[in-house]
Design an enzyme around this catalytic site. Structure first.
Site, PDB file in Angstrom:
ATOM      1  N   CYS A 329       0.863  -1.384   0.054  1.00 34.65           N
ATOM      2  CA  CYS A 329      -0.170   0.127   0.084  1.00 34.65           C
ATOM      3  C   CYS A 329       0.768   1.419   0.154  1.00 34.65           C
ATOM      4  CB  CYS A 329      -1.048  -0.019   1.170  1.00 34.65           C
ATOM      5  SG  CYS A 329      -2.366   1.110   1.021  1.00 34.65           S
ATOM      6  N   HIS A 434      -3.603  -5.384   1.272  1.00 36.31           N
ATOM      7  CA  HIS A 434      -3.158  -5.876   2.809  1.00 36.31           C
ATOM      8  C   HIS A 434      -3.738  -7.366   3.112  1.00 36.31           C
ATOM      9  CE1 HIS A 434      -2.670  -1.645   3.914  1.00 36.31           C
ATOM     10  NE2 HIS A 434      -3.529  -1.345   3.041  1.00 36.31           N
TER      11      HIS A 434
END
Length: 491
Positions: A329, A434
């Site tokens: 991310c 994630h």
């Protein structure tokens, strides 16, 4: 008829989240349909709900304990700090604004309306609602317009259990002091106490419990013991405890000031053959086989911090000596050449040069990507299906496909979709997903990329469910649930 119980704490980290999770698990195992609820949460660790919104990770864990699908109504107000005085305000799962603390204080009336809307929807759909407070109800400077503790409890007229952590010391002062700072109606709302993290012989505590009950005229519902090895995902504090029995891989994670979703690495931390080290600010990065750049709520500011710590030079040296670098991310955005934020969605308007390890450029957009998804992980000549979630406002584009070895993730749900890249020299990889390491096979593939072989461990979700059952067993053994059932009007 009341079917709501609220758990408040004498301080932050007193045990509110765990006690709510434990109560939810106990009631769910008895066949009740339970809704966890936190009116207002402040956390950088969040989860994507089944209905496409964003809530605090604690409420996602509590939903797992209750055996129900996540939804935005479980946490209607989420504040994600972007600085010491400002935060992104998320209402019903969607970011609506960035506000300074003083402005948000005036905004609380609007926020309370959103809280009550969610509460009423849950009240219509569930047998019981177990509510988690925030911080302490005795923060007298925050009492006006409170929506997180007694302000909410008074609004919906629900009973409150107060939990205190004896491991910190001064547990009786915590409880009595909290009561002293409440109004009479708020004190009357508290129906009992739970003391958390007790170690030793309970007989040595009994005289104190008797004194407390006589002093306050309120019952101690239970004393939860310190549960060794209880590995339930933490919402805020980074958990560093691990048990290494046969170290084969060392992984270092630099801790950014605005690090987010550090629970991505719990499965690595819990692996008996992985030494996972969180590198704190003002310290050099330890020697490692792998460095992982984590997510960030404020990518450009954290990139500045990384350079201030001279971690960029240490990462470069790590790669020159044959080490590997992975990123998720915000960390993935840092791997590229450029991060643009012309409208200042995360930071002051402008752009920052990235570390330059992958040929990507990122621009931060107003609309945040919030999805649960799955991909096929391709790394080290192996592949496996992985599930996870994406939370990001940046959109990354590749600038030169000839400078990457391959995509890291592809074929999401059979669709022509990909995420992330592996560098041409096979030393650097990153993506937006994630939870990628919750799959044990993904951990083994990562180890293969590092030229190591690891034993296979339990699926992370199954591990969390086992831990929640362990917590529920302790709650049933050490807490008198009869008053809880009475206040919830259930049998």
């Amino acid at each position: 008829m009341n079917k709501t119980l609220m758990v408040q704490g004498t301080s932050s980290d007193a045990g509110k989240s765990l006690l709510v999770a434990g109560i939810c698990r106990v009631l769910a195992r008895k066949g009740f349909k339970i809704a966890p609820f936190k009116p207002q949460n402040m956390a950088l660790n969040s989860a994507v709900t089944q209905d496409g919104g964003e809530i605090g990770r604690a409420q996602a864990i509590q939903a797992l304990a209750a055996g129900v699908k996540t939804q935005v109504d479980f946490n209607p107000i989420l504040l994600k700090p972007s600085s010491d005085t400002g935060a992104q305000v998320i209402i019903h799962g969607k970011a609506v604004s960035d506000m300074q603390a003083t402005k948000y204080h005036d905004y609380k009336k609007v926020a309370m309306n959103a809280v009550i809307e969610s509460f009423e929807r849950l009240n219509d759909s569930f047998d019981c609602i177990i509510v988690e407070g925030a911080g302490s109800p005795a923060e007298i400077n925050l009492r006006e317009g409170d929506i997180a503790n007694m302000g909410f409890a008074e609004k919906v007229d629900c009973p409150v259990v107060l939990v205190a952590d004896i491991d910190r010391g001064g547990v009786f002062a915590q409880i009595v002091g909290t009561l002293e700072l409440l109004s009479e109606s708020e004190r009357n709302r508290i129906v009992g106490f739970v003391i958390n993290k007790f170690r030793g012989d309970i007989k040595l505590l009994e005289s104190g419990l008797t004194w407390l009950e006589n002093k306050t005229n309120k019952p101690v519902l239970g004393v939860l013991p310190f549960i060794k090895g209880l590995e339930i995902a933490a919402e805020d504090a980074i958990e560093t405890q691990q048990v290494i029995t046969d170290e084969k891989v060392t992984i270092v994670i630099p801790v950014f000031p605005r690090i987010s979703n550090h629970t991505d690495f719990d499965s690595l931390r819990l692996h008996p053959q992985i030494n996972l080290i969180y590198a704190n600010p003002n310290k050099a990065l330890p020697s490692a086989d792998l460095i992982i750049l984590p997510g960030s709520k404020n990518v450009r500011a954290d990139l500045e911090h990384l350079r201030k710590m001279q971690w960029d030079k240490q990462i470069d040296k790590h790669l020159r000596y044959g080490g590997k670098l992975f990123a998720i991310c915000g960390g993935y955005q840092m791997l590229g050449h450029l991060i643009k934020d012309p409208n200042g969605y995360e930071y002051t308007p402008g752009q920052s040069h990235g570390l330059g390890y992958l040929p990507i450029e990122t621009e931060l957009k107003q609309d945040k990507v919030l999805i649960n998804t799955e991909y096929r992980l391709n790394l080290a000549g192996r592949s496996t299906q992985v599930k996870g979630y994406e939370i990001h406002c940046g959109v990354s584009q590749i600038t030169d496909e000839s400078l990457v070895k391959q995509t890291l993730l592809d074929n999401a749900n059979g669709l022509n979709k990909s995420d992330g890249f592996v560098s041409l020299d096979n030393q650097v990889a990153g993506c937006y997903l994630h939870g990628i390491f919750d799959n044990p096979e993904a951990v083994n593939i990562l180890a293969n990329w590092l030229n190591a072989d690891l034993c296979k461990t339990e699926d992370y979700v199954k591990q969390q469910l086992s831990a929640l059952d362990k917590l529920a067993d302790a709650c049933e053994a050490h807490i008198d649930f009869n008053p809880i059932y009475k206040h919830l009007n259930i049998k």
